[in-house]
Design a protein around this motif. Structure first.
Motif, PDB file in Angstrom:
ATOM      1  N   TYR A  12      -1.072  -3.833  10.185  1.00  0.00           N
ATOM      2  CA  TYR A  12      -1.652  -2.550   9.778  1.00  0.00           C
ATOM      3  C   TYR A  12      -2.757  -2.787   8.754  1.00  0.00           C
ATOM      4  O   TYR A  12      -2.485  -3.227   7.635  1.00  0.00           O
ATOM      5  N   THR A  14      -5.287  -1.856   5.920  1.00  0.00           N
ATOM      6  CA  THR A  14      -5.508  -0.830   4.913  1.00  0.00           C
ATOM      7  C   THR A  14      -6.934  -0.968   4.385  1.00  0.00           C
ATOM      8  O   THR A  14      -7.775  -1.586   5.012  1.00  0.00           O
ATOM      9  N   THR A  15      -7.169  -0.419   3.245  1.00  0.00           N
ATOM     10  CA  THR A  15      -8.502  -0.531   2.660  1.00  0.00           C
ATOM     11  C   THR A  15      -8.655  -1.865   1.950  1.00  0.00           C
ATOM     12  O   THR A  15      -7.691  -2.609   1.777  1.00  0.00           O
ATOM     13  N   SER A  33       1.801  -8.905   2.737  1.00  0.00           N
ATOM     14  CA  SER A  33       0.418  -8.448   2.622  1.00  0.00           C
ATOM     15  C   SER A  33      -0.480  -9.674   2.482  1.00  0.00           C
ATOM     16  O   SER A  33      -0.125 -10.662   1.832  1.00  0.00           O
ATOM     17  N   ASN A 427       3.084   3.029  10.639  1.00  0.00           N
ATOM     18  CA  ASN A 427       2.001   3.001   9.649  1.00  0.00           C
ATOM     19  C   ASN A 427       2.382   3.754   8.384  1.00  0.00           C
ATOM     20  O   ASN A 427       2.108   3.304   7.257  1.00  0.00           O
ATOM     21  N   GLU A 431       3.069   2.397   4.468  1.00  0.00           N
ATOM     22  CA  GLU A 431       2.407   2.984   3.308  1.00  0.00           C
ATOM     23  C   GLU A 431       3.423   3.530   2.303  1.00  0.00           C
ATOM     24  O   GLU A 431       3.198   3.490   1.089  1.00  0.00           O
ATOM     25  N   ARG A 435       4.695  -1.535  -2.896  1.00  0.00           N
ATOM     26  CA  ARG A 435       4.146  -2.865  -2.648  1.00  0.00           C
ATOM     27  C   ARG A 435       5.056  -3.985  -3.176  1.00  0.00           C
ATOM     28  O   ARG A 435       4.932  -5.134  -2.761  1.00  0.00           O
TER      29      ARG A 435
END
Length: 441
Positions: A12, A14-15, A33, A427, A431, A435
């Motif tokens: 996925y 992300t920004t 991540s 997704n 989110e 984290r």
């Protein structure tokens, strides 16, 4: 040695060039991540003989994102499923009564049967005593109806099970699904002494919405009493052992008050790690009552919007119960497991709590300390040779669901409801999770 990406990977973006990774075979613990640049470089270098010297590759490999080229991951899934189905824990979901003090507007149960008789209790105790040595441990979930309408049955059976397991040197644990109305401090203390440590309690939004859906049989609201019980337990019980999952079955009406909902419950429970939240859709599970609120039920698109809204408050409420359905062991339905049984208050043996009227769900009965099981019916809940729906074996989520999320759907030959909604909303869940749960690569 050559490598390939795991078929269970979900990526996925992300920004800020970040990728959130999930591997369904590895489950929640696999969350990671990594920068998109680093991941792309690793993928392009898989054929490079020096790839194993790349520390980020090694970390991702240890989390299951890369496997050797000759790995048959579908075979690994089959083995994982078999290990779960054949695990040696005796799991009993017991209905001490099938009556309830509530009359919820979406409930599918018919409340035809009353409290478990002493004869049925004795037969169940006798079964456990005769068979406990075959198992490594025992787990009991108290269900209903409303189980706390038959506290004496829970007390009698619990004392017997605890004594039997202690003598056999087998671990014993138990949990409860309750509406929480009768869960007073004194009742909780008694249950705690009986090793009932985990609770799921439904609260449908803030007071006006809850009291419009979850009412006593006389029509009176229940919100104040349930919340008061939980706050009293929170304040007076210092042990960190008990866990409370507050489940909310969202409707369109409840969703309108999501800001107030999150603010209210975070003010009560966000400072206590024993309390967590599970967000579900109010659904049509059958019966007549739910038809009167069909216009208020939400579809997947609406629920997706709701989760997107909730993600803005992800630090206010603990949503860890949702992480369980990203793991194979907890994602596979209990009804798939060989030694998991639902014991009705009259001694009828089922596999599933979702549809007691389904003929294939009634697999036997208790008789003088024995389970008289229809092996043909039972096999349909355990074996996967009748579950070959297109695309299941190649789906990234199959490492978690193992085509075992809802055996009842296969038995009823339904093609809807097979996939857990966590797959469709992956997704949003990535989110939603803080984290700190992700391995930083």
């Amino acid at each position: 040695m050559s490598y390939k990406q795991s078929m269970f990977n979900y990526i996925y973006p992300t920004t800020d060039n970040e990728l959130l990774l999930y591997n369904s075979y590895g489950g929640f613990a696999s969350l990671a991540s990594i920068s998109a640049t680093d991941f792309d470089l690793i993928v392009k270098s898989l054929a490079d003989n020096n790839i194993e010297s790349n520390q980020k590759f090694q970390k991702l490999k240890s989390l299951g994102y890369f496997v050797t080229s000759d790995t048959d991951e579908t075979l690994l899934c089959e083995q994982k499923y078999m290990d779960i189905v054949e695990e040696s824990t005796l799991r009993l979901i017991i209905l001490p009564t099938e009556k309830c003090n509530f009359c919820c507007k979406y409930c599918y149960e018919t409340f035809e049967k009353g409290k478990m008789s002493s004869e049925t209790q004795d037969s169940l105790i006798k079964f456990v005593r005769k068979n406990i040595m075959k198992f490594s441990s025992m787990e009991v979930q108290w269900f209903g109806g409303e189980p706390l309408e038959a506290l004496d049955v829970i007390e009698n059976l619990s004392n017997a099970f605890i004594s039997i397991c202690r003598a056999a040197k087998r671990n014993y644990t138990s949990s409860m699904t309750t509406n929480g109305y009768n869960l007073t401090l004194d009742t909780f203390k008694k249950l705690y002494s009986l090793k009932v440590y985990n609770y799921q309690i439904t609260i449908d939004g803030i007071k006006p919405t809850h009291d419009s859906q979850r009412v006593l049989r006389n029509g009176n609201g229940t919100f104040d009493k349930i919340v008061s019980n939980l706050v009293t337990i929170k304040t007076n019980i210092k042990s960190g052992i008990p866990k409370f999952t507050i489940r909310t079955n969202f409707t369109k009406c409840i969703a309108q008050y999501i800001d107030e909902y999150i603010d209210y419950f975070s003010s009560l429970f966000s400072d206590d790690a024993r309390f967590s939240f599970s967000f579900q859709k109010a659904a049509d599970w059958g019966g007549n009552r739910v038809q009167n609120m069909s216009d208020n039920l939400i579809d997947n698109d609406f629920f997706m919007e709701l989760l997107n809204k909730i993600s803005q408050y992800k630090n206010k409420l603990d949503i860890s119960p949702h992480s369980a359905l990203m793991n194979g062991k907890t994602c596979v339905c209990y009804a798939n497991k060989r030694y998991s049984f639902v014991i009705g208050s009259d001694g009828t043996i089922y596999k599933c709590t979702g549809d007691f009227k389904l003929p294939q769900n009634n697999i036997g009965y208790l008789q003088d300390g024995k389970m008289i099981i229809d092996s043909n019916k039972h096999a349909k809940w355990l074996c996967r040779n009748n579950r070959n729906y297109k695309n299941c074996d190649t789906c990234f989520y199959s490492g978690a669901c193992l085509v075992g999320s809802c055996p009842a759907s296969f038995i009823k030959e339904e093609k809807t409801g097979l996939c857990l909604y966590e797959k469709s909303f992956i997704n949003f869940y990535l989110e939603l999770f803080d984290r700190r749960y992700f391995n930083k690569i």
